[in-house]
Design an enzyme around this catalytic site. Structure first.
Site, PDB file in Angstrom:
ATOM      1  N   ASP A   7       0.874  -1.182   0.000  1.00 26.34           N
ATOM      2  CA  ASP A   7       0.000   0.000   0.000  1.00 26.34           C
ATOM      3  C   ASP A   7       0.907   1.227   0.000  1.00 26.34           C
ATOM      4  O   ASP A   7       2.141   1.105  -0.163  1.00 26.34           O
ATOM      5  CB  ASP A   7      -1.006  -0.035   1.168  1.00 26.34           C
ATOM      6  CG  ASP A   7      -0.379   0.297   2.524  1.00 26.34           C
ATOM      7  OD1 ASP A   7       0.866   0.435   2.604  1.00 26.34           O
ATOM      8  OD2 ASP A   7      -1.126   0.401   3.507  1.00 26.34           O
ATOM      9  N   HIS A   8       0.293   2.410   0.199  1.00 28.08           N
ATOM     10  CA  HIS A   8       1.085   3.642   0.153  1.00 28.08           C
ATOM     11  C   HIS A   8       2.197   3.664   1.208  1.00 28.08           C
ATOM     12  O   HIS A   8       3.260   4.202   0.970  1.00 28.08           O
ATOM     13  CB  HIS A   8       0.159   4.858   0.322  1.00 28.08           C
ATOM     14  CG  HIS A   8      -0.711   4.772   1.545  1.00 28.08           C
ATOM     15  ND1 HIS A   8      -1.779   3.910   1.622  1.00 28.08           N
ATOM     16  CD2 HIS A   8      -0.674   5.423   2.738  1.00 28.08           C
ATOM     17  CE1 HIS A   8      -2.354   4.034   2.803  1.00 28.08           C
ATOM     18  NE2 HIS A   8      -1.704   4.949   3.495  1.00 28.08           N
ATOM     19  N   CYS A  64       3.244  -2.963   3.909  1.00 24.77           N
ATOM     20  CA  CYS A  64       2.413  -1.806   4.244  1.00 24.77           C
ATOM     21  C   CYS A  64       3.190  -0.987   5.267  1.00 24.77           C
ATOM     22  O   CYS A  64       4.401  -1.158   5.384  1.00 24.77           O
ATOM     23  CB  CYS A  64       1.013  -2.240   4.718  1.00 24.77           C
ATOM     24  SG  CYS A  64       0.956  -3.141   6.276  1.00 24.77           S
ATOM     25  N   GLY A  65       2.531  -0.099   5.993  1.00 21.37           N
ATOM     26  CA  GLY A  65       3.276   0.731   6.940  1.00 21.37           C
ATOM     27  C   GLY A  65       3.960  -0.105   8.011  1.00 21.37           C
ATOM     28  O   GLY A  65       5.113   0.126   8.360  1.00 21.37           O
ATOM     29  N   THR A  66       3.231  -1.083   8.533  1.00 17.56           N
ATOM     30  CA  THR A  66       3.755  -1.925   9.609  1.00 17.56           C
ATOM     31  C   THR A  66       4.008  -3.372   9.194  1.00 17.56           C
ATOM     32  O   THR A  66       4.667  -4.115   9.925  1.00 17.56           O
ATOM     33  CB  THR A  66       2.731  -1.980  10.761  1.00 17.56           C
ATOM     34  OG1 THR A  66       1.499  -2.477  10.225  1.00 17.56           O
ATOM     35  CG2 THR A  66       2.509  -0.606  11.375  1.00 17.56           C
ATOM     36  N   GLY A  67       3.400  -3.804   8.116  1.00 21.63           N
ATOM     37  CA  GLY A  67       3.406  -5.224   7.722  1.00 21.63           C
ATOM     38  C   GLY A  67       2.248  -5.986   8.348  1.00 21.63           C
ATOM     39  O   GLY A  67       1.955  -7.117   7.959  1.00 21.63           O
ATOM     40  N   GLY A  69      -1.333  -5.123   8.958  1.00 21.27           N
ATOM     41  CA  GLY A  69      -2.649  -5.207   8.298  1.00 21.27           C
ATOM     42  C   GLY A  69      -2.594  -6.069   7.050  1.00 21.27           C
ATOM     43  O   GLY A  69      -3.483  -6.920   6.813  1.00 21.27           O
ATOM     44  N   HIS A  97      10.496 -23.434   9.654  1.00 22.01           N
ATOM     45  CA  HIS A  97       9.483 -24.058  10.514  1.00 22.01           C
ATOM     46  C   HIS A  97       8.073 -23.961   9.952  1.00 22.01           C
ATOM     47  O   HIS A  97       7.276 -24.877  10.136  1.00 22.01           O
ATOM     48  CB  HIS A  97       9.473 -23.405  11.900  1.00 22.01           C
ATOM     49  CG  HIS A  97      10.718 -23.656  12.691  1.00 22.01           C
ATOM     50  ND1 HIS A  97      10.747 -23.630  14.064  1.00 22.01           N
ATOM     51  CD2 HIS A  97      11.992 -23.919  12.308  1.00 22.01           C
ATOM     52  CE1 HIS A  97      11.974 -23.870  14.499  1.00 22.01           C
ATOM     53  NE2 HIS A  97      12.757 -24.041  13.438  1.00 22.01           N
ATOM     54  N   ASN A  98       7.731 -22.795   9.374  1.00 24.14           N
ATOM     55  CA  ASN A  98       6.333 -22.547   8.963  1.00 24.14           C
ATOM     56  C   ASN A  98       6.125 -22.663   7.458  1.00 24.14           C
ATOM     57  O   ASN A  98       4.993 -22.533   6.992  1.00 24.14           O
ATOM     58  CB  ASN A  98       5.875 -21.136   9.386  1.00 24.14           C
ATOM     59  CG  ASN A  98       6.271 -20.750  10.793  1.00 24.14           C
ATOM     60  OD1 ASN A  98       6.904 -19.719  11.013  1.00 24.14           O
ATOM     61  ND2 ASN A  98       5.916 -21.585  11.767  1.00 24.14           N
ATOM     62  N   ARG A 108       7.417   1.453   7.466  1.00 21.75           N
ATOM     63  CA  ARG A 108       7.675   2.475   8.489  1.00 21.75           C
ATOM     64  C   ARG A 108       8.406   1.876   9.687  1.00 21.75           C
ATOM     65  O   ARG A 108       8.573   2.529  10.713  1.00 21.75           O
ATOM     66  CB  ARG A 108       6.354   3.094   8.954  1.00 21.75           C
ATOM     67  CG  ARG A 108       5.618   3.819   7.837  1.00 21.75           C
ATOM     68  CD  ARG A 108       4.219   4.237   8.249  1.00 21.75           C
ATOM     69  NE  ARG A 108       3.503   4.820   7.118  1.00 21.75           N
ATOM     70  CZ  ARG A 108       2.180   4.900   7.027  1.00 21.75           C
ATOM     71  NH1 ARG A 108       1.424   4.421   7.998  1.00 21.75           N
ATOM     72  NH2 ARG A 108       1.619   5.416   5.956  1.00 21.75           N
ATOM     73  N   ARG A 132       7.534 -32.860  12.175  1.00 16.93           N
ATOM     74  CA  ARG A 132       6.784 -32.112  13.191  1.00 16.93           C
ATOM     75  C   ARG A 132       6.313 -30.758  12.653  1.00 16.93           C
ATOM     76  O   ARG A 132       5.221 -30.286  12.983  1.00 16.93           O
ATOM     77  CB  ARG A 132       7.602 -31.949  14.479  1.00 16.93           C
ATOM     78  CG  ARG A 132       8.801 -31.024  14.383  1.00 16.93           C
ATOM     79  CD  ARG A 132       9.593 -31.017  15.686  1.00 16.93           C
ATOM     80  NE  ARG A 132      10.618 -30.009  15.724  1.00 16.93           N
ATOM     81  CZ  ARG A 132      11.769 -30.053  15.042  1.00 16.93           C
ATOM     82  NH1 ARG A 132      12.033 -31.067  14.229  1.00 16.93           N
ATOM     83  NH2 ARG A 132      12.663 -29.080  15.144  1.00 16.93           N
ATOM     84  N   HIS A 133       7.115 -30.173  11.776  1.00 13.69           N
ATOM     85  CA  HIS A 133       6.698 -28.881  11.215  1.00 13.69           C
ATOM     86  C   HIS A 133       5.578 -29.075  10.193  1.00 13.69           C
ATOM     87  O   HIS A 133       4.627 -28.289  10.153  1.00 13.69           O
ATOM     88  CB  HIS A 133       7.894 -28.168  10.596  1.00 13.69           C
ATOM     89  CG  HIS A 133       8.915 -27.753  11.610  1.00 13.69           C
ATOM     90  ND1 HIS A 133       8.586 -27.090  12.769  1.00 13.69           N
ATOM     91  CD2 HIS A 133      10.258 -27.923  11.656  1.00 13.69           C
ATOM     92  CE1 HIS A 133       9.674 -26.864  13.482  1.00 13.69           C
ATOM     93  NE2 HIS A 133      10.710 -27.369  12.825  1.00 13.69           N
ATOM     94  N   ARG A 136       2.358 -29.544  12.037  1.00 17.40           N
ATOM     95  CA  ARG A 136       1.815 -28.296  12.596  1.00 17.40           C
ATOM     96  C   ARG A 136       1.225 -27.402  11.503  1.00 17.40           C
ATOM     97  O   ARG A 136       0.187 -26.756  11.706  1.00 17.40           O
ATOM     98  CB  ARG A 136       2.926 -27.561  13.364  1.00 17.40           C
ATOM     99  CG  ARG A 136       3.308 -28.309  14.632  1.00 17.40           C
ATOM    100  CD  ARG A 136       4.637 -27.891  15.213  1.00 17.40           C
ATOM    101  NE  ARG A 136       5.037 -28.779  16.295  1.00 17.40           N
ATOM    102  CZ  ARG A 136       6.278 -28.881  16.758  1.00 17.40           C
ATOM    103  NH1 ARG A 136       7.255 -28.137  16.239  1.00 17.40           N
ATOM    104  NH2 ARG A 136       6.556 -29.712  17.732  1.00 17.40           N
TER     105      ARG A 136
HETATM  106  C1  RB5 Z   1      -1.750   3.022   6.457  1.00 15.22           C
HETATM  107  O1  RB5 Z   1      -1.718   4.258   7.073  1.00 15.22           O
HETATM  108  C2  RB5 Z   1      -1.410   1.936   7.447  1.00 15.22           C
HETATM  109  O2  RB5 Z   1      -2.483   1.763   8.336  1.00 15.22           O
HETATM  110  C3  RB5 Z   1      -1.080   0.646   6.741  1.00 15.22           C
HETATM  111  O3  RB5 Z   1      -0.020   0.860   5.864  1.00 15.22           O
HETATM  112  C4  RB5 Z   1      -0.665  -0.519   7.601  1.00 15.22           C
HETATM  113  O4  RB5 Z   1       0.358  -0.183   8.471  1.00 15.22           O
HETATM  114  C5  RB5 Z   1      -1.756  -1.249   8.261  1.00 15.22           C
HETATM  115  O5  RB5 Z   1      -1.545  -2.232   8.989  1.00 15.22           O
END
Ligand code: RB5
Length: 142
Positions: A7-8, A64-67, A69, A97-98, A108, A132-133, A136
């Site tokens: 995403d952005h 995404c910003g955090t990975g 969502g 493992h996964n 970010r 085992r993996h 699971r």
């Molecule tokens: C967008 O602002 C932000 O919410 C998205 O990139 C992400 O971090 C969501 O989990």
């Protein structure tokens, strides 16, 4: 073929990672987004998830910003095991493992230098294949 999407909040890092994959001679398919204009991460999670689930691409990278969502959205899809990684230890472990098939990154959260090392670790680490993996992973799918 590696599927990549963002995403952005992940757009700038996606561009860095695509350049790196190209330098490594790895083919990738870019599912967007294509600018820093605000957009909805589940759309790109679905596009990349479908490409991996249907076998068009062997593995995927979502940013995404955090990975977070984008990993939640991808993990709703059958056959997808998406893992958010902020370090190389987790990238190696989630492959061994996964058998994770999508790497999720936070644009970010990690800088481009670390992100590229995480990408390389993820792509270059095989699944252990240990019973085992496998057991699971099969339990997750049920
Ligand atoms: C967008 O602002 C932000 O919410 C998205 O990139 C992400 O971090 C969501 O989990």
């Amino acid at each position: 073929m590696i599927a990549i999407g963002c995403d952005h909040g992940g757009f700038a890092l996606k561009e860095e990672i695509i350049k790196h994959l190209e330098n490594r001679g790895l083919d990738c398919k870019d599912f967007g987004c294509y600018s820093e204009e605000s957009c909805d991460y589940p759309i790109y999670a679905r596009l990349v998830g479908q490409a991996v689930a249907n076998g068009e691409c062997e593995q995927g990278i979502l940013i995404c910003g955090t990975g977070l969502g984008i990993s939640m959205a991808a993990n709703k899809m059958e056959g997808i095991r998406a893992a958010v990684c902020t370090d190389c230890f987790c990238a190696e472990a989630t492959r061994q493992h996964n058998d994770a098939n999508i790497l999720c990154l936070g644009g970010r959260v990690v800088g481009p230098g670390l992100a590229i090392k995480i990408v390389d670790t993820f792509l270059d680490t095989p699944f252990s294949g240990d019973e085992r993996h496998l057991r699971r992973i099969n339990l997750i799918e049920q």
